[in-house]
Design an enzyme around this catalytic site. Structure first.
Site, PDB file in Angstrom:
ATOM      1  N   GLU A 129      49.149  34.809  47.253  1.00  0.00           N
ATOM      2  CA  GLU A 129      48.798  33.494  46.721  1.00  0.00           C
ATOM      3  C   GLU A 129      49.844  32.460  47.090  1.00  0.00           C
ATOM      4  O   GLU A 129      50.931  32.782  47.564  1.00  0.00           O
ATOM      5  CB  GLU A 129      48.651  33.552  45.204  1.00  0.00           C
ATOM      6  CG  GLU A 129      49.944  33.824  44.449  1.00  0.00           C
ATOM      7  CD  GLU A 129      49.796  33.735  42.939  1.00  0.00           C
ATOM      8  OE1 GLU A 129      48.998  32.901  42.443  1.00  0.00           O
ATOM      9  OE2 GLU A 129      50.479  34.506  42.244  1.00  0.00           O
ATOM     10  N   GLU A 226      44.946  32.824  33.519  1.00  0.00           N
ATOM     11  CA  GLU A 226      46.415  32.888  33.594  1.00  0.00           C
ATOM     12  C   GLU A 226      46.996  31.575  33.079  1.00  0.00           C
ATOM     13  O   GLU A 226      47.475  30.755  33.850  1.00  0.00           O
ATOM     14  CB  GLU A 226      46.881  33.164  35.030  1.00  0.00           C
ATOM     15  CG  GLU A 226      48.351  33.562  35.056  1.00  0.00           C
ATOM     16  CD  GLU A 226      48.890  33.718  36.467  1.00  0.00           C
ATOM     17  OE1 GLU A 226      49.482  34.765  36.750  1.00  0.00           O
ATOM     18  OE2 GLU A 226      48.739  32.783  37.274  1.00  0.00           O
TER      19      GLU A 226
END
Length: 231
Positions: A129, A226
């Site tokens: 990511e 998240e």
């Protein structure tokens, strides 16, 4: 909550699938028991995060830690035989001042290419990511193009892009266009609102529009929560 109690609490809250941070260092028997007892499916976990408090964000691109990262990958896949995650995730590391960026990218590519046959044998893809530079200064992959360039170089379906909407909003914006451009590489999506990294609906991101567009694009994988809850 104590870590191993969280799986049951998540299930009691209505969640059938969960993800969590770094798996290395956990008691594997206790982890296996917690997952089985709760009756949840682990979507993914991290490995090889490094010392987050000290500013590390993984070390997959560190030339002096190749062996360490590769051993961590093998350990994470070994744990997968018991916990059965659908996928795993690795942070890639921060910039090394004494090393040219392209040389550091080359180390990352080398490690990812080495990982591919192991991921394929295990049947579990790995995510990478981007992180926004305001909160993770010096992270090697700061924009979607950075991550996609690495994935294209390695060229394996066992390596995917984790599209964290919060990080992309802070670095690029244009969320729906970015999702569309990245869609063929996305293996996981995470959400939080901006500012504050709190739950959707607390900030500026129109999540009804963004997630609706993602659904219309045909995305059929998971969306992970998240965020830092306000309540």
């Amino acid at each position: 909550m104590p870590f191993f109690d969280r799986f049951d609490r998540a299930r009691r809250a209505g969640f059938t699938h969960v993800e969590f941070a770094c798996v290395l260092g956990l008691d594997h028997d206790a982890l296996d028991h917690a997952v089985r007892s709760a009756g949840v499916q682990v979507v993914q976990y991290n490995f090889a995060d490094g010392d987050i408090a000290a500013g590390e964000r993984g070390y997959a691109s560190h030339p002096d830690r190749r062996s360490e990262w590769r051993q961590a990958l093998l350990a994470a896949l070994d744990i997968a035989h018991r916990v059965h995650p659908l996928q795993i995730h690795s942070l890639v590391g921060v910039r090394i001042p004494a090393l040219a960026r392209q040389d550091q990218i080359a180390v990352l590519v080398e490690n990812l290419a080495w990982a591919v046959p192991h991921l394929e044998r295990a049947g579990r893809p790995m995510m990478i990511e981007l992180l926004n530079p305001a909160e993770s200064p010096g992270y090697l992959l700061e924009r979607t193009a950075d991550a996609l360039d690495v994935l294209r170089i390695v060229g394996s379906p066992w390596l995917r892009f984790q599209f964290d909407i919060y990080h992309v909003q802070r670095t690029e914006g244009e969320l729906i266009n970015c999702l569309r451009a990245c869609l063929g590489h996305i293996g996981h999506v995470q959400v939080a609102d901006n500012p504050g990294r709190h739950e959707p609906g607390t900030g500026e991101i129109n999540y009804r529009a963004v997630l609706g567009a993602l659904e219309r694009m045909g995305y059929a994988r998971f969306v992970g929560l998240e965020y830092v809850p306000t309540a």
